[in-house]
Design a protein around this motif. Structure first.
Motif, PDB file in Angstrom:
ATOM      1  N   GLU A  97       0.851  -1.204   0.000  1.00  0.00           N
ATOM      2  CA  GLU A  97       0.000   0.000   0.000  1.00  0.00           C
ATOM      3  C   GLU A  97       0.886   1.252   0.000  1.00  0.00           C
ATOM      4  O   GLU A  97       1.837   1.309   0.775  1.00  0.00           O
ATOM      5  CB  GLU A  97      -0.892   0.026   1.241  1.00  0.00           C
ATOM      6  N   PRO A  98       0.552   2.254  -0.873  1.00  0.00           N
ATOM      7  CA  PRO A  98       1.355   3.487  -0.820  1.00  0.00           C
ATOM      8  C   PRO A  98       1.173   4.161   0.534  1.00  0.00           C
ATOM      9  O   PRO A  98       0.098   4.094   1.136  1.00  0.00           O
ATOM     10  CB  PRO A  98       0.775   4.340  -1.945  1.00  0.00           C
ATOM     11  N   THR A  99       2.234   4.800   1.017  1.00  0.00           N
ATOM     12  CA  THR A  99       2.128   5.485   2.317  1.00  0.00           C
ATOM     13  C   THR A  99       1.377   6.804   2.143  1.00  0.00           C
ATOM     14  O   THR A  99       0.798   7.325   3.073  1.00  0.00           O
ATOM     15  CB  THR A  99       3.528   5.788   2.879  1.00  0.00           C
ATOM     16  N   LEU A 100       1.429   7.370   0.921  1.00  0.00           N
ATOM     17  CA  LEU A 100       0.699   8.613   0.654  1.00  0.00           C
ATOM     18  C   LEU A 100       0.362   8.626  -0.828  1.00  0.00           C
ATOM     19  O   LEU A 100       1.240   8.459  -1.666  1.00  0.00           O
ATOM     20  CB  LEU A 100       1.561   9.841   0.999  1.00  0.00           C
ATOM     21  N   SER A 101      -0.919   8.764  -1.136  1.00  0.00           N
ATOM     22  CA  SER A 101      -1.341   8.859  -2.532  1.00  0.00           C
ATOM     23  C   SER A 101      -2.490   9.855  -2.592  1.00  0.00           C
ATOM     24  O   SER A 101      -3.563   9.600  -2.027  1.00  0.00           O
ATOM     25  CB  SER A 101      -1.807   7.490  -3.050  1.00  0.00           C
ATOM     26  N   ALA A 102      -2.243  11.005  -3.208  1.00  0.00           N
ATOM     27  CA  ALA A 102      -3.275  12.053  -3.206  1.00  0.00           C
ATOM     28  C   ALA A 102      -3.015  13.061  -4.310  1.00  0.00           C
ATOM     29  O   ALA A 102      -1.876  13.328  -4.674  1.00  0.00           O
ATOM     30  CB  ALA A 102      -3.279  12.791  -1.866  1.00  0.00           C
ATOM     31  N   VAL A 103      -4.123  13.589  -4.856  1.00  0.00           N
ATOM     32  CA  VAL A 103      -4.071  14.804  -5.674  1.00  0.00           C
ATOM     33  C   VAL A 103      -4.458  15.932  -4.733  1.00  0.00           C
ATOM     34  O   VAL A 103      -5.460  15.815  -4.004  1.00  0.00           O
ATOM     35  CB  VAL A 103      -5.054  14.727  -6.857  1.00  0.00           C
ATOM     36  N   MET A 104      -3.643  16.978  -4.678  1.00  0.00           N
ATOM     37  CA  MET A 104      -3.879  18.079  -3.746  1.00  0.00           C
ATOM     38  C   MET A 104      -4.075  19.368  -4.529  1.00  0.00           C
ATOM     39  O   MET A 104      -3.204  19.783  -5.273  1.00  0.00           O
ATOM     40  CB  MET A 104      -2.688  18.228  -2.789  1.00  0.00           C
ATOM     41  N   TYR A 105      -5.245  20.022  -4.270  1.00  0.00           N
ATOM     42  CA  TYR A 105      -5.537  21.322  -4.891  1.00  0.00           C
ATOM     43  C   TYR A 105      -5.270  22.406  -3.853  1.00  0.00           C
ATOM     44  O   TYR A 105      -5.648  22.276  -2.689  1.00  0.00           O
ATOM     45  CB  TYR A 105      -6.991  21.363  -5.368  1.00  0.00           C
ATOM     46  N   ASN A 106      -4.614  23.477  -4.272  1.00  0.00           N
ATOM     47  CA  ASN A 106      -4.309  24.607  -3.377  1.00  0.00           C
ATOM     48  C   ASN A 106      -3.660  24.159  -2.062  1.00  0.00           C
ATOM     49  O   ASN A 106      -4.091  24.565  -0.980  1.00  0.00           O
ATOM     50  CB  ASN A 106      -5.581  25.429  -3.100  1.00  0.00           C
TER      51      ASN A 106
END
Ligand code: NB4
Ligand code: NI
Length: 187
Positions: free
Chosen positions: A86-95
């Motif tokens: 499992e990735p430790t952090l996976s996200a698209v972040m706006y602003n």
């Protein structure tokens, strides 16, 4: 689908601009942009696809690297223990916005690279070890998270791109591997 041809390289003025916040609620276009950025990272970490598409490996990407001066980043940081992939952090972040940070600094022992920089630039890139971060996620929800170590380093590298900062701007020109006392070296 994003490939290396879509990634602009140092010298392109967009990499030195301060990017604009995206409008909330998110437009379909900005949601698609985030999806495409995340897909690129996953493809770049898949040995077969990376080879097929001639992608350099990436754990983060910022919209200005696509010549899109918007405050959007994607991070996909795989866990380094093979037991739980499992990735430790996976996200698209706006602003994304760093709200606060530790006094403690840290850097990657291997230094940093950048998909927009086609050369090695050796040296320690000293960053905050821990950050508290707010951002809008791809569902349009405000998030507030705390990151440390490797994940914190990756996000800071990406947020730098939103402010026209390149990783080598942080490297000590006199002695690239100089380290003040107490800086955590992350291997
Ligand atoms: C550390 C690392 N940096 C890679 N590249 N550079 C990047 O991601 C740049 C951003 C990173 C540079 C330092 C901090 C953020 C991209 N940038 O310029 C965006 O602004 C990697 F590719 C990589 N990994 C380890 C995990 N591995 C899993 C399997 O697939 C290969 C992959 C390779 N680790
Ligand atoms: Ni970069």
């Amino acid at each position: 689908m994003i490939t290396m041809e879509d990634i602009i390289r140092e010298g392109n003025p967009t990499l030195r601009k301060v990017a604009e916040e995206v409008a909330i609620p998110l437009s379909d276009e900005d949601i698609k942009l985030g999806e495409d950025m995340m897909e690129f990272l996953k493809n770049s970490q898949d040995p077969v696809k990376a080879e097929e598409l001639a992608l350099r490996g990436g754990v983060g990407l910022a919209a200005p690297q696509l010549d899109i001066s918007k405050r959007v980043i994607a991070v996909h940081v795989p866990s380094n223990d093979l037991e739980n992939p499992e990735p430790t952090l996976s996200a698209v972040m706006y602003n994304p916005k760093i709200l606060s940070h530790s006094v403690q600094d840290a850097c990657l022992g291997e230094g940093e690279g950048c998909l927009s920089v086609d050369r090695e630039v050796p040296g320690y890139v000293v960053r905050h070890n821990k950050i508290t971060l707010s951002y809008v996620d791809s569902a349009g929800e405000k998030q507030k998270i705390r990151l440390k170590n490797y994940e914190a380093i990756v996000v800071q590298h990406e947020i730098d791109h939103l402010n026209g900062v390149m990783f080598y701007d942080h490297i000590n020109q006199q002695n690239p591997f100089a380290l003040k006392d107490g800086v955590l070296v992350i291997e």
